[in-house]
Design a protein around this motif. Sequence first.
Motif, short mmCIF file in Angstrom:
data_model
loop_
_atom_site.label_atom_id
_atom_site.label_comp_id
_atom_site.label_asym_id
_atom_site.label_seq_id
_atom_site.Cartn_x
_atom_site.Cartn_y
_atom_site.Cartn_z
N ARG A 56 0.83 -1.21 0.00
CA ARG A 56 0.00 0.00 0.00
C ARG A 56 0.86 1.25 0.00
O ARG A 56 0.52 2.25 -0.65
N GLY A 86 -20.08 4.54 -4.91
CA GLY A 86 -19.85 3.10 -4.91
C GLY A 86 -21.06 2.38 -5.47
O GLY A 86 -22.19 2.75 -5.19
N PRO A 95 -14.56 4.45 -5.08
CA PRO A 95 -14.00 4.00 -3.79
C PRO A 95 -13.09 2.78 -3.92
O PRO A 95 -12.04 2.70 -3.28
N ARG A 96 -13.47 1.82 -4.76
CA ARG A 96 -12.63 0.63 -4.89
C ARG A 96 -11.37 0.92 -5.71
O ARG A 96 -10.31 0.32 -5.46
N ARG A 98 -9.75 3.74 -5.54
CA ARG A 98 -8.86 4.40 -4.57
C ARG A 98 -8.31 3.38 -3.57
O ARG A 98 -7.13 3.43 -3.22
N ALA A 99 -9.15 2.47 -3.12
CA ALA A 99 -8.68 1.46 -2.16
C ALA A 99 -7.60 0.57 -2.77
O ALA A 99 -6.71 0.09 -2.07
N GLY A 100 -7.67 0.35 -4.08
CA GLY A 100 -6.69 -0.48 -4.76
C GLY A 100 -5.46 0.26 -5.22
O GLY A 100 -4.56 -0.35 -5.82
N ASP A 324 -11.97 -7.53 -7.45
CA ASP A 324 -12.24 -6.18 -7.96
C ASP A 324 -10.99 -5.33 -7.81
O ASP A 324 -9.95 -5.81 -7.33
N THR A 325 -11.08 -4.06 -8.21
CA THR A 325 -9.88 -3.22 -8.25
C THR A 325 -9.30 -2.91 -6.89
O THR A 325 -8.15 -2.49 -6.80
N SER A 326 -10.06 -3.09 -5.82
CA SER A 326 -9.52 -2.83 -4.48
C SER A 326 -8.46 -3.85 -4.07
O SER A 326 -7.76 -3.64 -3.07
N ARG A 327 -8.30 -4.94 -4.82
CA ARG A 327 -7.43 -6.04 -4.42
C ARG A 327 -6.01 -5.94 -5.00
O ARG A 327 -5.18 -6.81 -4.75
N TYR A 328 -5.73 -4.89 -5.75
CA TYR A 328 -4.38 -4.76 -6.31
C TYR A 328 -3.26 -4.85 -5.25
O TYR A 328 -2.23 -5.45 -5.51
#
Length: 380
Positions: A56, A86, A95-96, A98-100, A324-328
């Motif tokens: 991160r 979202g 949101p996802r 940005r989280a990723g 989803d993209t949050s998991r990068y």
Amino acid sequence: MADLQAELDTTAEAGDLDRPSARPPAPPPISEPGPAYEAEPAPPSAPAPDPLRSARALLAAHPVADGYSGLPWTLRELPWYDLELGDSAVDADVPRLRAGGVGAQFWSVHVPDGITGDRVLGATLEQLDLVKRVVADHADGLRLARSASEVADARHCGRIATLIGPARAEAIGDSLATLRALHTLGLCSLTLSGTSWAGPQGLSPFGEEVVRELNRLGVLADLSGASEATAHRVLTVSRAPVLFTRSGARALRDAPANLSDDLLTALGAAKGLCLVPLAAGQTGSSIREVADHLDHVRRLAGPECVGLSGTYDTSAAHPDGLADTSRYPHLIAELIERDWPDDDLARLTWGNVQRALRGADFAGRAARERQRRQQRPATG
């Protein structure tokens, strides 16, 4: 010579310096009673760094430039959505993203294969219009971009850069004028497959003209799904870096769009870019298998020629842990555990796509300048 030999003879032999020198015997210990002192415990060792936290932190400095999103067609089929707050109906809301740690995405304006002929151009134009409307409606989170500098500006303003493309080459038919019109509307990438001029036998003379015009406009050629003959010829003709927007390593998984080792080596020599998809059918059903593809491409093509392609909001199934993209960050954490250097990780996530965009811009400027010189009337 004798003096030198005498000096050498008096020098300590190997190992003598390891033995303690002769010292007077130590005095006996003081026999007076005194307090007993215990040795201080050794300080605790520092905890091992957390790979996910490190991932991160790296993405905060070098966000993901995601090479392929199918979001436009997905949104087209939804009655209502709000990407800013979202939306559970998509994989890549703000949101996802940005989280990723996503800083840029290529939004594909591909249309389904069932749409053919003259309908392809019309559907592509509708997709282009949709992208612009969606970005305008979500201006707090998204910003349109078409060059490396505009991508960087979007990031500095706290927005996620949205690049339009790739589009199907069938949309331009046999017309360079149509290609120029699509570029004027913001197209950044064109997929060179599925046409009569970029087929199994390679590029036709018109296909080579398309590549040269792409270079002049600064539009990136996407070779995912192209035949080996077409790919090798484009690598020879193009003055700008080329992309494979959704291609893994065929040596690890024999999927149609994956690349042979020979082609990966040629891509590295041409300084192109292979964007490895997070798609179970191409790169496996686990994070480790995706990382294996990234390792393989990095080893053959080089660390400056590998990137990431989420393929989110498409029909592709995603590996476990990458829904989803949050998991990068979880994928980057796996690469950290494999001892990828920070420089290579920064290239993978952000730097290599920026290099390709800068290369396309430079090639376009150079081609246009050559054209102006050729058209300038001679004086004298």
